[in-house]
Design a protein around this motif. Structure first.
Motif, PDB file in Angstrom:
ATOM      1  N   ILE A   1     -12.497  15.883 -32.695  1.00  0.00           N
ATOM      2  CA  ILE A   1     -12.670  16.986 -33.976  1.00  0.00           C
ATOM      3  C   ILE A   1     -14.084  16.943 -34.136  1.00  0.00           C
ATOM      4  CG2 ILE A   1     -10.176  16.689 -34.444  1.00  0.00           C
ATOM      5  CD1 ILE A   1     -11.048  15.121 -36.745  1.00  0.00           C
ATOM      6  N   GLY A   2     -14.765  16.073 -33.562  1.00  0.00           N
ATOM      7  CA  GLY A   2     -16.236  16.279 -33.973  1.00  0.00           C
ATOM      8  C   GLY A   2     -16.893  15.371 -34.811  1.00  0.00           C
ATOM      9  N   PHE A   3     -16.275  14.219 -35.124  1.00  0.00           N
ATOM     10  CA  PHE A   3     -16.889  13.149 -35.782  1.00  0.00           C
ATOM     11  C   PHE A   3     -17.085  11.832 -34.937  1.00  0.00           C
ATOM     12  CE2 PHE A   3     -14.732  15.744 -39.047  1.00  0.00           C
ATOM     13  CZ  PHE A   3     -15.412  15.513 -40.290  1.00  0.00           C
ATOM     14  N   LYS A   4     -18.259  11.260 -35.605  1.00  0.00           N
ATOM     15  CA  LYS A   4     -18.461  10.000 -34.911  1.00  0.00           C
ATOM     16  C   LYS A   4     -18.477   8.721 -36.004  1.00  0.00           C
ATOM     17  CE  LYS A   4     -23.476  10.351 -35.416  1.00  0.00           C
ATOM     18  NZ  LYS A   4     -24.877  10.329 -34.685  1.00  0.00           N
ATOM     19  N   ILE A   5     -18.412   7.579 -35.248  1.00  0.00           N
ATOM     20  CA  ILE A   5     -17.994   6.429 -36.058  1.00  0.00           C
ATOM     21  C   ILE A   5     -19.639   5.837 -36.462  1.00  0.00           C
ATOM     22  CG2 ILE A   5     -17.379   4.190 -36.161  1.00  0.00           C
ATOM     23  CD1 ILE A   5     -15.137   5.079 -34.424  1.00  0.00           C
TER      24      ILE A   5
END
Length: 223
Positions: free
Chosen positions: A137-141
């Protein structure tokens, strides 16, 4: 800050320390400990404490009043992100919830996520599933932490907008946790290995046995 220690658990403190923006929403807030601590430590100037259950929100209201934060924290009764308005908050927190519930909340609230700058999640289960989903969904850690408290391990994942790629090992164990290789992470892996080896002694099918053995090998490879 009288009685601050009541809400300043290690897990809650770690979550609050990861907050990057002043406008926050704590979904499934329970007693509102996270937004209260965030405001007391000046990490947040405006917070929303939301829960689907009435009783926890009654306790949340009393706690907010006790700390004189009525002007900074609003209470909302409702499911997931349904009570948030678009562009109302920059950081959304989902802690102490299972992976499937977190995913359902984020799926149902995609219109809110479009303008959300940060997610902080602390899933009770399904870490691999969660790591894969947030990439989708377009998030990174940005950061991942393990807090050990009262005999339990809590994962806290700080997410920002962006893209990245993980290997199979990184999805299973967490890329940042592997890189930091802290003592609490090693202890967590040792307990995971012990639990999985116990499962191998039980009657399980061949596919499940292969999965468990692979997981053990991956854990042992980073110790």
């Amino acid at each position: 800050m009288e009685n601050l220690n009541k809400i300043k658990s290690k897990r809650i403190n770690f979550i609050v320390n990861e907050i990057q923006h002043e406008k926050i929403a704590d979904i499934g807030t329970d007693h509102a400990y996270i937004p209260i601590l965030a405001c007391l430590l000046k990490k947040s100037t405006r917070a929303i404490a939301s829960d689907i259950r009435k009783l926890p929100l009654e306790f949340a209201k009393k706690n907010i009043e006790y700390y004189n934060l009525v002007d900074k924290i609003s209470i909302r009764l409702g499911s997931g992100l349904s009570k948030l308005n678009e562009n109302e908050v920059d950081t959304i927190i989902l802690a102490g919830i299972g992976a499937n519930t977190i995913i359902n909340i984020l799926e149902d609230g995609k219109n809110i996520l479009e303008n959300t700058r940060q997610l902080i999640i602390s899933p009770q289960s399904g870490l691999i599933k969660i790591r894969k989903y947030i990439h989708k969904i377009g998030f990174k850690i940005k950061n991942e932490i393990i807090a050990y408290e009262n005999g339990l391990y809590y994962h806290i994942i700080n997410l920002i907008k962006g893209t990245e790629e993980y290997t199979k090992k990184e999805y299973i164990l967490g890329k940042i946790l592997i890189e930091k290789n802290e003592e609490v992470f090693k202890n967590y892996l040792k307990e995971q290995i012990k639990d999985k080896k116990w499962l191998l002694e039980k009657p399980i099918n061949d596919e499940k046995r292969r999965e468990i053995k692979e997981f053990i090998e991956i854990c042992e490879s980073v110790l």
